[in-house]
Design a protein around this motif. Structure first.
Motif, PDB file in Angstrom:
ATOM      1  N   LYS A   1      -3.292  -0.548 -12.288  1.00  0.00           N
ATOM      2  CA  LYS A   1      -2.034  -0.047 -12.868  1.00  0.00           C
ATOM      3  C   LYS A   1      -0.964   0.157 -11.790  1.00  0.00           C
ATOM      4  O   LYS A   1       0.201  -0.173 -11.981  1.00  0.00           O
ATOM      5  CB  LYS A   1      -2.293   1.285 -13.583  1.00  0.00           C
ATOM      6  N   ALA A   2      -1.389   0.699 -10.644  1.00  0.00           N
ATOM      7  CA  ALA A   2      -0.403   1.016  -9.600  1.00  0.00           C
ATOM      8  C   ALA A   2       0.184  -0.243  -8.974  1.00  0.00           C
ATOM      9  O   ALA A   2       1.338  -0.247  -8.517  1.00  0.00           O
ATOM     10  CB  ALA A   2      -1.042   1.878  -8.532  1.00  0.00           C
ATOM     11  N   PHE A   3      -0.618  -1.297  -8.942  1.00  0.00           N
ATOM     12  CA  PHE A   3      -0.140  -2.535  -8.289  1.00  0.00           C
ATOM     13  C   PHE A   3      -0.020  -3.668  -9.304  1.00  0.00           C
ATOM     14  O   PHE A   3      -0.358  -4.806  -9.011  1.00  0.00           O
ATOM     15  CB  PHE A   3      -1.093  -2.929  -7.156  1.00  0.00           C
ATOM     16  N   ALA A   4       0.422  -3.308 -10.512  1.00  0.00           N
ATOM     17  CA  ALA A   4       0.481  -4.313 -11.584  1.00  0.00           C
ATOM     18  C   ALA A   4       1.425  -5.446 -11.190  1.00  0.00           C
ATOM     19  O   ALA A   4       2.390  -5.217 -10.480  1.00  0.00           O
ATOM     20  CB  ALA A   4       0.941  -3.657 -12.883  1.00  0.00           C
TER      21      ALA A   4
ATOM     22  N   GLY B   1       0.817  -1.206   0.000  1.00  0.00           N
ATOM     23  CA  GLY B   1       0.000   0.000   0.000  1.00  0.00           C
ATOM     24  C   GLY B   1       0.851   1.255   0.000  1.00  0.00           C
ATOM     25  O   GLY B   1       2.077   1.179   0.139  1.00  0.00           O
ATOM     26  N   PHE B   2       0.186   2.400  -0.161  1.00  0.00           N
ATOM     27  CA  PHE B   2       0.885   3.682  -0.090  1.00  0.00           C
ATOM     28  C   PHE B   2       0.789   4.189   1.344  1.00  0.00           C
ATOM     29  O   PHE B   2      -0.311   4.448   1.844  1.00  0.00           O
ATOM     30  CB  PHE B   2       0.258   4.691  -1.061  1.00  0.00           C
ATOM     31  N   ALA B   3       1.933   4.309   1.998  1.00  0.00           N
ATOM     32  CA  ALA B   3       1.947   4.612   3.436  1.00  0.00           C
ATOM     33  C   ALA B   3       2.537   5.977   3.730  1.00  0.00           C
ATOM     34  O   ALA B   3       3.458   6.443   3.051  1.00  0.00           O
ATOM     35  CB  ALA B   3       2.758   3.548   4.178  1.00  0.00           C
TER      36      ALA B   3
ATOM     37  N   SER C   1      -3.646  -2.728  11.854  1.00  0.00           N
ATOM     38  CA  SER C   1      -4.497  -2.703  10.657  1.00  0.00           C
ATOM     39  C   SER C   1      -3.981  -1.633   9.700  1.00  0.00           C
ATOM     40  O   SER C   1      -3.528  -0.571  10.123  1.00  0.00           O
ATOM     41  CB  SER C   1      -5.959  -2.461  11.046  1.00  0.00           C
ATOM     42  N   GLN C   2      -4.042  -1.946   8.405  1.00  0.00           N
ATOM     43  CA  GLN C   2      -3.629  -1.001   7.359  1.00  0.00           C
ATOM     44  C   GLN C   2      -4.783  -0.858   6.377  1.00  0.00           C
ATOM     45  O   GLN C   2      -5.536  -1.809   6.144  1.00  0.00           O
ATOM     46  CB  GLN C   2      -2.367  -1.501   6.648  1.00  0.00           C
ATOM     47  N   GLY C   3      -4.908   0.343   5.818  1.00  0.00           N
ATOM     48  CA  GLY C   3      -6.123   0.689   5.074  1.00  0.00           C
ATOM     49  C   GLY C   3      -6.078   0.445   3.586  1.00  0.00           C
ATOM     50  O   GLY C   3      -5.270  -0.338   3.064  1.00  0.00           O
ATOM     51  N   GLY C   4      -6.971   1.128   2.907  1.00  0.00           N
ATOM     52  CA  GLY C   4      -7.338   0.785   1.543  1.00  0.00           C
ATOM     53  C   GLY C   4      -6.571   1.447   0.416  1.00  0.00           C
ATOM     54  O   GLY C   4      -6.938   1.281  -0.745  1.00  0.00           O
ATOM     55  N   TYR C   5      -5.504   2.196   0.723  1.00  0.00           N
ATOM     56  CA  TYR C   5      -4.646   2.689  -0.377  1.00  0.00           C
ATOM     57  C   TYR C   5      -3.698   1.540  -0.726  1.00  0.00           C
ATOM     58  O   TYR C   5      -2.477   1.710  -0.799  1.00  0.00           O
ATOM     59  CB  TYR C   5      -3.822   3.908   0.037  1.00  0.00           C
ATOM     60  N   SER C   6      -4.247   0.366  -0.912  1.00  0.00           N
ATOM     61  CA  SER C   6      -3.491  -0.890  -0.977  1.00  0.00           C
ATOM     62  C   SER C   6      -4.047  -1.759  -2.096  1.00  0.00           C
ATOM     63  O   SER C   6      -5.149  -1.510  -2.603  1.00  0.00           O
ATOM     64  CB  SER C   6      -3.663  -1.691   0.320  1.00  0.00           C
ATOM     65  N   ASN C   7      -3.293  -2.801  -2.395  1.00  0.00           N
ATOM     66  CA  ASN C   7      -3.819  -3.734  -3.399  1.00  0.00           C
ATOM     67  C   ASN C   7      -4.899  -4.669  -2.826  1.00  0.00           C
ATOM     68  O   ASN C   7      -5.847  -5.029  -3.523  1.00  0.00           O
ATOM     69  CB  ASN C   7      -2.676  -4.509  -4.061  1.00  0.00           C
ATOM     70  N   TYR C   8      -4.790  -5.038  -1.560  1.00  0.00           N
ATOM     71  CA  TYR C   8      -5.750  -5.963  -0.963  1.00  0.00           C
ATOM     72  C   TYR C   8      -6.194  -5.490   0.425  1.00  0.00           C
ATOM     73  O   TYR C   8      -5.457  -4.760   1.095  1.00  0.00           O
ATOM     74  CB  TYR C   8      -5.132  -7.361  -0.802  1.00  0.00           C
ATOM     75  N   ALA C   9      -7.367  -5.956   0.842  1.00  0.00           N
ATOM     76  CA  ALA C   9      -7.819  -5.773   2.227  1.00  0.00           C
ATOM     77  C   ALA C   9      -8.314  -7.114   2.752  1.00  0.00           C
ATOM     78  O   ALA C   9      -8.858  -7.927   1.984  1.00  0.00           O
ATOM     79  CB  ALA C   9      -8.940  -4.747   2.283  1.00  0.00           C
ATOM     80  N   ARG C  10      -8.109  -7.359   4.044  1.00  0.00           N
ATOM     81  CA  ARG C  10      -8.577  -8.596   4.698  1.00  0.00           C
ATOM     82  C   ARG C  10      -9.487  -8.186   5.849  1.00  0.00           C
ATOM     83  O   ARG C  10      -9.032  -7.569   6.819  1.00  0.00           O
ATOM     84  CB  ARG C  10      -7.376  -9.384   5.214  1.00  0.00           C
TER      85      ARG C  10
ATOM     86  N   THR D   1       3.320  12.892   2.147  1.00  0.00           N
ATOM     87  CA  THR D   1       4.277  12.176   1.294  1.00  0.00           C
ATOM     88  C   THR D   1       4.154  10.684   1.564  1.00  0.00           C
ATOM     89  O   THR D   1       4.436  10.230   2.676  1.00  0.00           O
ATOM     90  CB  THR D   1       5.713  12.642   1.611  1.00  0.00           C
ATOM     91  N   VAL D   2       3.688   9.950   0.588  1.00  0.00           N
ATOM     92  CA  VAL D   2       3.517   8.507   0.797  1.00  0.00           C
ATOM     93  C   VAL D   2       4.467   7.742  -0.119  1.00  0.00           C
ATOM     94  O   VAL D   2       4.873   8.232  -1.172  1.00  0.00           O
ATOM     95  CB  VAL D   2       2.067   8.053   0.538  1.00  0.00           C
ATOM     96  N   LYS D   3       4.795   6.563   0.348  1.00  0.00           N
ATOM     97  CA  LYS D   3       5.644   5.685  -0.462  1.00  0.00           C
ATOM     98  C   LYS D   3       5.058   4.284  -0.412  1.00  0.00           C
ATOM     99  O   LYS D   3       4.400   3.909   0.565  1.00  0.00           O
ATOM    100  CB  LYS D   3       7.068   5.645   0.107  1.00  0.00           C
ATOM    101  N   LYS D   4       5.355   3.523  -1.437  1.00  0.00           N
ATOM    102  CA  LYS D   4       4.884   2.137  -1.429  1.00  0.00           C
ATOM    103  C   LYS D   4       5.513   1.390  -0.267  1.00  0.00           C
ATOM    104  O   LYS D   4       6.691   1.573   0.043  1.00  0.00           O
ATOM    105  CB  LYS D   4       5.237   1.454  -2.747  1.00  0.00           C
ATOM    106  N   TYR D   5       4.696   0.524   0.334  1.00  0.00           N
ATOM    107  CA  TYR D   5       5.115  -0.138   1.570  1.00  0.00           C
ATOM    108  C   TYR D   5       4.495  -1.535   1.596  1.00  0.00           C
ATOM    109  O   TYR D   5       3.292  -1.687   1.405  1.00  0.00           O
ATOM    110  CB  TYR D   5       4.612   0.701   2.754  1.00  0.00           C
ATOM    111  N   GLU D   6       5.316  -2.517   1.804  1.00  0.00           N
ATOM    112  CA  GLU D   6       4.834  -3.900   1.854  1.00  0.00           C
ATOM    113  C   GLU D   6       4.567  -4.271   3.309  1.00  0.00           C
ATOM    114  O   GLU D   6       5.404  -3.998   4.180  1.00  0.00           O
ATOM    115  CB  GLU D   6       5.900  -4.837   1.264  1.00  0.00           C
TER     116      GLU D   6
END
Lengths: 372, 372
Positions: free
Chosen positions: A369-372, A9-11, A138-147, A22-27
């Protein structure tokens, strides 16, 4: 690793005034997959004021953590189902709001008030107590997946596009719940409709005006200036009052309103004492915005009309279902501006939200596109 | 001159910290006698917390005036009737509370909310706009006579003595009105009685506990220490909670109460945020005490349980009649200590009231002797 072991996600990494947007991709590693969990491949997530408050740590939460992936107005497709999930099938289009978990056993939960459960976990910024004894942020929805636990996952009616529906999951339910809970059931003789005020026209007000109108209320919209008047009328306002343009504005509505839902996001310069005069005897004022500073009020402010002030947090599972039904029946739609998700897109979206530069919500799109 | 041209009462001349409780006999001219007025020869007047706040000008009213005769829990005999008065005859025993006039024409008055009429005049400390165009300061019941609009005069049931009834006219109705307006009409399955809290056991709490019990509520009484526990139980409390003696007291009632009527007279050191946790989802907190300093509250304080805080002022004509009926039916009686009226008696009574040194109201008596 990748999904299903990790999500991306973008964190926000640092809530300082210079870096909050300022967000960056974060696993990150999601919570362990449990029997009632649903995994969702995210397609859209709109940006809520809470995302900004969390990105800046404006509420001064002592347990705030970073990196933090915001986002709790999530739409996507079901890609994985826990063995005890019965309401969904793979490929269903679903939504998730700001609540991801509750105990579902206590008296609060049993009374359809699970949003007030002391064990609630928010979709981001919370801590899951996992069944295996571990904890997960918990991490939110600026992400590829949610559980998410299935009780907090909702079918999205086909009549609504992703972007029209996403803001309903937080802004929508946040304004819908206090209306359906507090609109008076009985009216005095001679009054044909409940009289409801909505204070502020931003993301919350945009939804609140539409719900009040759809629920059959005479709808009064309060904004500082007339700038948004045409929009308010289009959204369903019967009356529009520009409080900064008429020092005597309160005389137009004194002792008049059954209920006001206040979406104001700041207590500074907010003349609560005057606003309260708009309420009928015993009328209710419900705050749904969460200012970062408190109000100072005297019991005397409430004594002129025996009015009440309260607050409301999101809404229940039952109310969410009722809300989407009403949206379909009455043509309620969120008004959004779309921005493809990316580091730049999230930054722009968060800043537009913070500085009221959108009409009236930003929806992040193009997750593929962002999480291709 | 003497009655009916002038009345005589014990007045506060100077609200300074040294002289607020020093009263002297004072002759004053009452409002002109109008068609709906009733003159009452006073027999008893009990002392309300508002008398103290007014004697000290603790609410910092800019329009306060002195000499001021306090007193608005008045019982006496009708001695003169305006030509349009139909409900009373000479010699009737009647009572007067804190309200002496309202317009009785506006939408507020027409909805049995005349106590919230913008034109209300309090029994003392207010200003009458007379029909002849003049103005008169209202003066209260530490006097030989009172002149009051008939809508604000009430028959006193023969079952109640003067002293048992007098405090009902303000302390009684002040706690009765918010109860009858806010006790929920429907209860969730499994709950047989409304659960109502009364905070504070002074003059107001003494009445509030009895009303809550008489109205069929499970009654929770909150006080700092256990000192008044036996009295609370005798008054009708089902549960007594000494908040200063158990740091975890709120856990006993968390999410539990439908309604709390707070009689606390001071905001200092009052932990409102903890108290609010005692309320059910959507429960109501009603302030009837009038602290001299405001509370600071965040909308977040109300968000944990969607609760409401409000206030209430006295009660209506209709409620006053209903209250006296209930008092007779259920054996409700004010608990009073008697002091013969005189300069010394008033001083002692005001000081006992201010410093919580009575159980639980002081009634001034023997008016005949003082005004011989």
């Amino acid at each position: 690793m990748t999904y299903p072991d990790t999500f991306e996600g973008f964190a926000v990494f640092n809530p300082s005034p210079e870096t909050w947007s300022t967000v960056k991709k974060y696993e990150f590693t999601p919570k362990p997959f449990e029997d009632h969990d649903v995994d969702i491949k995210i397609q859209t997530c709109s940006i809520c004021g809470s995302d900004v408050h969390s990105a800046t740590n404006g509420w001064n939460k002592t347990n705030a953590y970073y990196p933090l992936v915001p986002g709790h107005e999530i739409i996507g497709k079901v890609v994985r189902l826990g063995p005890k999930v019965t309401d969904f099938k793979l490929g269903d289009r679903v939504g998730v709001g700001a609540q991801a978990q509750a105990c579902l056993k206590c008296k609060i939960c049993k009374s359809n008030n699970e949003i007030y459960c002391p064990h609630l976990v928010h979709t981001f910024g919370g801590v899951y107590q996992n069944q295996d004894g571990t904890e997960t942020h918990s991490q939110g929805g600026y992400s590829n997946y949610a559980r998410i636990n299935d009780y907090f996952v909702f079918h999205i009616p086909e009549e609504l596009s992703n972007e029209e529906a996403a803001p309903m999951l937080c802004a929508g339910i946040t304004t819908f719940s206090p209306l359906v809970r507090n609109i008076p059931k009985e009216l005095p003789e001679g009054q044909s409709k409940p009289r409801v005020g909505i204070v502020g026209l931003g993301g919350l007000g945009m939804m609140g005006i539409q719900w009040a109108h759809a629920l059959g209320c005479e709808t009064f919209v309060f904004s500082r200036t007339s700038r948004k008047k045409a929009d308010a009328i289009k959204l369903g306002a019967d009356q529009f009052i520009a409080t900064a343009e008429d020092p005597d504005w309160v005389k137009k509505v004194e002792f008049d309103l059954d209920l006001v839902v206040c979406t104001a996001n700041s207590a500074e310069g907010f003349d609560l004492n005057t606003y309260l005069r708009s309420l009928k005897i015993g009328g209710k004022w419900v705050n749904v915005g969460l200012p970062e500073t408190p109000f100072t009020v005297s019991p005397r402010s409430f004594m002129a009309n025996a009015c009440f002030m309260g607050a409301s947090h999101l809404g229940s599972h039952v109310e969410m279902i009722r809300m989407f039904k009403l949206a379909v029946e009455k043509g309620v739609r969120a008004w959004v501006e779309k921005i493809p998700i990316s580091s730049d897109g999230v930054k722009e979206g968060l800043e537009r939200c913070r500085y009221n530069k959108c009409r009236y919500r930003v929806a992040l799109t193009d997750f593929d596109k962002a999480f291709a």
